[in-house]
Design a protein around this motif. Sequence first.
Motif, PDB file in Angstrom:
ATOM      1  N   TYR A  55     -26.081 -49.337   7.905  1.00  0.00           N
ATOM      2  CA  TYR A  55     -26.547 -49.885   6.711  1.00  0.00           C
ATOM      3  C   TYR A  55     -26.779 -51.302   7.021  1.00  0.00           C
ATOM      4  O   TYR A  55     -27.876 -51.920   6.381  1.00  0.00           O
TER       5      TYR A  55
ATOM      6  N   HIS B   8     -32.445 -40.465   2.600  1.00  0.00           N
ATOM      7  CA  HIS B   8     -32.542 -41.947   2.719  1.00  0.00           C
ATOM      8  C   HIS B   8     -33.828 -42.407   1.929  1.00  0.00           C
ATOM      9  O   HIS B   8     -34.084 -43.352   1.554  1.00  0.00           O
TER      10      HIS B   8
ATOM     11  N   LYS C  38     -30.896 -44.180  -1.211  1.00  0.00           N
ATOM     12  CA  LYS C  38     -30.284 -44.542  -0.250  1.00  0.00           C
ATOM     13  C   LYS C  38     -28.651 -44.303  -0.116  1.00  0.00           C
ATOM     14  O   LYS C  38     -27.988 -44.074   0.983  1.00  0.00           O
TER      15      LYS C  38
ATOM     16  N   VAL D 287     -34.400 -43.738   9.773  1.00  0.00           N
ATOM     17  CA  VAL D 287     -35.007 -44.400   8.724  1.00  0.00           C
ATOM     18  C   VAL D 287     -36.276 -45.061   9.033  1.00  0.00           C
ATOM     19  O   VAL D 287     -37.294 -45.062   8.506  1.00  0.00           O
TER      20      VAL D 287
ATOM     21  N   PHE E 168     -29.679 -36.875   6.684  1.00  0.00           N
ATOM     22  CA  PHE E 168     -29.744 -38.430   6.319  1.00  0.00           C
ATOM     23  C   PHE E 168     -31.204 -39.053   6.134  1.00  0.00           C
ATOM     24  O   PHE E 168     -31.204 -39.823   5.143  1.00  0.00           O
TER      25      PHE E 168
ATOM     26  N   ALA F 299     -27.694 -40.788   0.661  1.00  0.00           N
ATOM     27  CA  ALA F 299     -27.797 -40.631   1.820  1.00  0.00           C
ATOM     28  C   ALA F 299     -26.584 -40.890   2.702  1.00  0.00           C
ATOM     29  O   ALA F 299     -26.096 -39.956   3.605  1.00  0.00           O
TER      30      ALA F 299
END
Length: 159
Positions: free
Chosen positions: A144, A93, A97, A45, A89, A100
Amino acid sequence: MNFNVQRVTQTGVMIALSVVGAMIKVPAITGTPALDSLPAFFAAVFLGPWYGAITGVLGHLATALTAGFPLGPLHLLVAFEMGIVVLVFGRLHQWHKWGAFFVAFVMNGILSPLSFVPFLGYGFFTAMVVPLMVATGLNLGLAYVLIHGRQWVLKQNHA
């Protein structure tokens, strides 16, 4: 993929954290489910999907090393799958979000052990699916918290 010294250094830190996570195991017959992919999901991310994928591949190899490579050369397949999961992912993302997190959970927790049925049979799948789902849930859940916690902190500092 854009190479610069800062990103490569940050990726090195994520890989080091992944090695530490590789030593925090979720009980399973192979001893390989661990918290190694948490830094990879975070890196996907904030550094980019490819940096996260590299972290995921090397993190799994560290996990396999700490467990004594119980699957032998099949760990190369697992490492490749981990890289794909983290890459997907990171890409998802950017768009969705929650999607993902869901897709990564299904890919890593269910589809990855299913890919070993031709090699090791359904017994291996049934023995590994629950520990892998637990490890995947922990890795994604903690990722997360870190991802959204970091974003919250950044918003607070700019407010």
